[in-house]
Scaffold this motif. Structure first.
Motif, short mmCIF file in Angstrom:
data_model
loop_
_atom_site.label_atom_id
_atom_site.label_comp_id
_atom_site.label_asym_id
_atom_site.label_seq_id
_atom_site.Cartn_x
_atom_site.Cartn_y
_atom_site.Cartn_z
N ILE A 476 -11.72 -0.63 13.82
CA ILE A 476 -10.91 -1.86 13.68
C ILE A 476 -11.36 -2.63 12.45
N MET A 477 -12.69 -2.69 12.27
CA MET A 477 -13.23 -3.35 11.08
C MET A 477 -12.72 -2.65 9.82
N GLY A 478 -12.73 -1.31 9.85
CA GLY A 478 -12.32 -0.54 8.67
C GLY A 478 -10.85 -0.76 8.32
N ILE A 479 -9.99 -0.75 9.34
CA ILE A 479 -8.56 -0.97 9.09
C ILE A 479 -8.34 -2.38 8.56
N GLY A 480 -9.03 -3.35 9.16
CA GLY A 480 -8.95 -4.73 8.66
C GLY A 480 -9.39 -4.80 7.21
N ALA A 481 -10.45 -4.07 6.89
CA ALA A 481 -10.98 -4.11 5.52
C ALA A 481 -9.97 -3.54 4.53
N ILE A 482 -9.24 -2.50 4.93
CA ILE A 482 -8.23 -1.94 4.02
C ILE A 482 -7.15 -2.97 3.75
N LEU A 483 -6.73 -3.67 4.81
CA LEU A 483 -5.70 -4.69 4.65
C LEU A 483 -6.21 -5.86 3.79
N ALA A 484 -7.42 -6.32 4.10
CA ALA A 484 -7.99 -7.44 3.35
C ALA A 484 -8.20 -7.05 1.89
N PHE A 485 -8.67 -5.84 1.66
CA PHE A 485 -8.90 -5.40 0.27
C PHE A 485 -7.58 -5.33 -0.49
N THR A 486 -6.53 -4.85 0.18
CA THR A 486 -5.23 -4.82 -0.46
C THR A 486 -4.80 -6.24 -0.84
N GLY A 487 -5.06 -7.18 0.07
CA GLY A 487 -4.73 -8.58 -0.20
C GLY A 487 -5.55 -9.12 -1.36
N LEU A 488 -6.82 -8.73 -1.41
CA LEU A 488 -7.69 -9.20 -2.50
C LEU A 488 -7.25 -8.62 -3.84
N LEU A 489 -6.91 -7.32 -3.81
CA LEU A 489 -6.47 -6.65 -5.03
C LEU A 489 -5.18 -7.29 -5.54
N LEU A 490 -4.29 -7.56 -4.59
CA LEU A 490 -3.03 -8.21 -4.94
C LEU A 490 -3.29 -9.57 -5.58
N PHE A 491 -4.25 -10.31 -5.00
CA PHE A 491 -4.61 -11.61 -5.55
C PHE A 491 -5.09 -11.47 -6.99
N ALA A 492 -5.99 -10.50 -7.22
CA ALA A 492 -6.53 -10.32 -8.56
C ALA A 492 -5.43 -9.92 -9.53
N VAL A 493 -4.53 -9.01 -9.10
CA VAL A 493 -3.45 -8.56 -9.97
C VAL A 493 -2.51 -9.72 -10.27
N LEU A 494 -2.22 -10.52 -9.25
CA LEU A 494 -1.35 -11.70 -9.44
C LEU A 494 -1.97 -12.67 -10.45
N CYS A 495 -3.26 -12.91 -10.32
CA CYS A 495 -3.93 -13.86 -11.22
C CYS A 495 -3.95 -13.33 -12.64
N VAL A 496 -4.45 -12.10 -12.80
CA VAL A 496 -4.58 -11.54 -14.15
C VAL A 496 -3.19 -11.35 -14.75
N GLY A 497 -2.26 -10.84 -13.95
CA GLY A 497 -0.89 -10.63 -14.43
C GLY A 497 -0.26 -11.94 -14.88
N THR A 498 -0.50 -13.00 -14.12
CA THR A 498 0.08 -14.30 -14.48
C THR A 498 -0.54 -14.84 -15.76
N LEU A 499 -1.86 -14.68 -15.88
CA LEU A 499 -2.53 -15.17 -17.09
C LEU A 499 -2.00 -14.45 -18.32
N LEU A 500 -1.65 -13.17 -18.18
CA LEU A 500 -1.18 -12.40 -19.33
C LEU A 500 0.33 -12.51 -19.52
#
Lengths: 566, 174
Positions: A476-500
């Motif tokens: 359960i922790m692992g599946i949650g981590a995949i979802l959370a990591f996807t959310g984190l990656l999306l956040f980083a892509v959104l931020c960097v993408g917006t800055l550029l």
């Protein structure tokens, strides 16, 4: 020629914000940008580490080899808990002392020195860990010993942050001296000041423990006592989380204002609650020493709860006043239906609002309740160093603080970098993905920990005692981590993408994320004197108290079932 | 408004629902702070932190002497040791094993001395899930009364290097 302190005077290095109408100090803006961008980079590094760790502890996958597991675990802790958080907090401090006070930043040179020291220190730490010279965990408990560069890097980060905090206080001073504002500082600045005061005490603990450890690692001085090390190190490690709490709560109030127009029901209560954080933090950080030798029961009981848990009281007060302020604002706007009409009509599609609302819920219901319970002296016997602890602080620091920081970023980038977000639909989803993921991570860890699974362990099979139930919880922790990591990656892509690539807002207001709009029956200011208008909040907080009491006493019952021990 | 200067007269005493909540929260904090001293006197599970300063080598010698005097068996080269009820027992933690295996009797009380020969270790007794810190230089005394029988596993739950997860010990209760 000395430039003026106030941002409104001619010659001030400032601009007028097209969205809020506030004056923005250009010096502060530059360092908010630098610190925020660095923060997101470290968040991304720590996040990549996080997914590798989760996929290793998810026993069915067991990704990393043993040496890399502990290396990446050390890396994860420092990048997430120290670098991402500290860089973002310095950005928040530079905001809180300039723009709301209409004051320029005290010194750009000091800000450069602070930023350079923090960045160099953080890079030193990351490089030496990746070289395999510091597999000591974030806590680096003596007699474990890392390469001297590891300690030196941490000292640089701590001193760099202290210099940034100095810049903050110096700005407060010149703002007061030159009367750039009249009256009391705004609540957000007050909360940030509480964070800054605790940060000074925290970072001094860091210096006290890290400097002799550094000189020991160089062979210049004898080994510090390992118990002494634990006590002082947690003066850094635990109190720094109290800095996060203050910064997070200040951001809660800020975002609540930006998205629903909420204003504190009672300024005095909110401010007193911040002051309680400053006064009643556990100076010696006893929470981490509750089953240690050398400190007695009286010391443990007093230090884990002194003055009747008044720091816990502070969080419980914010847990009421924040939703109450939103409820009052929504009701005055005309959302008066039933107990929770104001909740269902809140601007949930605004990622800053949903992020903060989820942050409040996860921090309160999961992080807060587990934290106080696990920090109870005797109950700690059935929790210490198990995954229950990690389950707790992923709810406070990740589901609470990190999510609140992410939520604020949806305003920081349009307002400070002046670019509108790309992929706005995905951005609206991001807080939900991250929050739900972290919720599963936290619950999976907590339940695995209740079954005795240790934290910081590469493999649970060697013990030969953990059955399918423990494996399920790690899954359960692992599946949650995949979802959370996807959310984190999306956040980083959104931020960097917006800055550029984000559209520049040149001269116009930022694109609206959707804020609560007044209805036809709106009566602004009508509830100022109605002290019982926040009925929904009363109901929610009573549910909270009931959950707290059930969890707390269930843990006493679980404790009563183990062997008697003194 | 949280980023604007508040009005001059912002100081007001809490009222209504807010006052009720502060009162309730304070009461709950009071209950929680009373629970710990209460359990200290009337509960059976407490961590007193009783400890004595000890050199790692001296502690290991005590453990060896204790193990030789009370040895009742052997498993994979680690002695099984049965201390007399009410007496002192020694358990040494070392990268990456626990020494020796203790054999205890149900409902008898023992003074278990815990200490580390090298790094910090974590004494985590499973499946009970009782956890205590093990430090080098500190003789940590747990006055322990087993109330269930069977074979219990000691897992190390403080990171102690590459073999950390392999550091498994046993306590047998009859």
């Amino acid at each position: 020629m000395q430039s003026s302190t106030s941002l409104n005077e001619p010659g001030a290095e400032s601009r007028r914000c097209e969205t809020t109408g506030l004056s923005v100090c250009l010096g502060a803006q530059r360092f908010i940008k630098l610190n925020a961008v660095s923060a997101v980079v470290f968040l991304l590094l720590g996040g990549i580490a996080a997914i590798l760790l989760a996929l290793t502890r998810w026993q069915a996958i067991h990704l990393l080899p043993v040496d890399w597991f502990y290396r990446i675990l050390t890396f994860h802790g420092l990048n997430m808990l120290i670098f991402w958080i500290l860089f973002f907090e310095v950005a928040v401090l530079y905001f809180a002392c300039t723009i709301p006070l209409n004051c320029k930043l005290f010194s750009k040179k000091v800000a450069w020195v602070s930023f350079a020291m923090m960045l160099v220190g953080a890079i030193m730490v990351d490089v030496i860990i990746m070289m395999g010279k510091a597999d000591v965990m974030m806590t680096s408990y003596l007699p474990l010993l890392a390469h001297p560069v590891f300690y030196l890097g941490i000292i640089l980060v701590a001193v760099g942050t202290l210099i940034g905090v100095y810049n903050y206080f110096a700005t407060l001073y010149i703002a007061k001296r030159d009367k750039t504002y009249e009256g009391s500082v705004p609540l957000v600045t007050f909360g940030a000041t509480a964070a800054a005061i605790i940060a000074v005490v925290t970072l001094l603990h860091g210096a006290i423990v890290m400097i002799p450890t550094f000189t020991f690692s160089m062979g210049w001085t004898p080994e510090p006592d390992p118990m002494w090390y634990r006590m002082i190190w947690w003066g850094l490690g635990h109190q720094s989380q109290q800095v996060n709490v203050c910064a997070m709560v200040a951001i809660w109030y800020l975002v609540a204002y930006l998205t629903t127009g909420a204003k504190p029901v009672n300024e005095a209560v909110c401010r007193t609650a911040f002051a309680l954080y400053v006064l009643f933090i556990n100076l010696a950080s006893a929470h981490h020493l509750l089953v240690d030798p050398g400190v007695g029961a009286g010391w443990k009981i007093w230090n884990t709860s002194y003055a009747m848990y008044l720091a816990v009281l502070a969080s419980m007060i914010h847990g009421f006043t924040l939703p109450a302020s939103v409820e009052i604002a929504m009701r005055e706007k005309g959302y008066v239906k039933g107990l929770f009409g104001w909740v269902t009509s809140a601007p949930w599609s605004n990622p800053a609002f949903s992020g903060v609302a989820l942050s409040v819920l996860i921090f309160g219901f999961i992080g807060g309740i587990t934290g106080v319970t696990l920090g109870t002296q005797q109950i700690n016997i059935i929790a210490h160093n198990t995954l229950r602890i990690t389950g707790h602080f992923h709810a406070t620091v990740v589901g609470g603080t990190s999510l609140a920081f992410m939520a604020l970023t949806y305003y920081v980038i349009p307002l400070i970098f002046r670019r509108d977000f790309i992929w706005r639909k995905l951005a609206r989803l991001q807080p939900w993905m991250f929050a739900i993921g972290i919720l599963f991570v936290s619950l999976g860890m907590s339940f695995a920990g209740s079954m005795g699974v240790a934290r910081r362990s590469w493999d649970i099979e060697s013990a030969g005692i953990y059955g399918p139930a423990a494996h399920l919880k790690l899954g359960i922790m692992g599946i949650g981590a995949i979802l959370a990591f996807t959310g984190l990656l999306l956040f980083a892509v959104l931020c960097v993408g917006t800055l550029l690539f984000g559209q520049k807002t040149n001269g116009r207001a930022m694109a609206d994320w959707g804020v609560a709009q007044p209805l036809g029956n709106a009566k602004p200011g009508s509830l100022i004197h109605d002290h019982w208008a926040m009925k929904g909040t009363v109901a929610l907080t009573f549910v909270f108290l009931a959950c707290f009491a059930v969890y707390y006493f269930a843990n006493w019952k679980a404790l009563a079932d183990v062997w008697p021990v003194r | 408004m949280s980023i604007e200067i508040p009005q001059r007269d912002w100081y007001k005493a809490p009222a209504g629902a807010e006052k009720l909540w502060i009162g309730l929260a304070l009461l709950w904090c009071f209950v929680m702070s009373v629970m710990m001293p209460y359990w200290h006197f009337y509960g059976k599970q407490n961590s007193q932190g009783e400890a004595y300063s000890v050199e790692p080598n001296a502690f290991f010698e005590r453990t060896m002497t204790f193990a030789e005097a009370n040895k009742v068996g052997d498993r994979d080269g680690i002695p099984i040791v049965e201390p007399a009820p009410g007496s002192d027992a020694y358990l040494a933690a070392r990268m990456w094993f626990w020494y020796p295996i203790l054999k205890l009797r149900k409902d008898e009380t023992y003074r278990i001395h815990l200490s580390s020969m090298d790094l910090q270790h974590g004494f985590s007794l499973q499946p009970l899930n009782m956890n205590f810190q093990v430090m080098p230089g500190y003789d940590h005394v747990l006055t322990l009364t087993p109330t269930s029988t069977g074979e219990f596993t000691i897992v190390c739950n403080e990171f102690c290097g590459i073999g950390h997860d392999k550091m498994i010990g046993k306590i047998i209760v009859e």
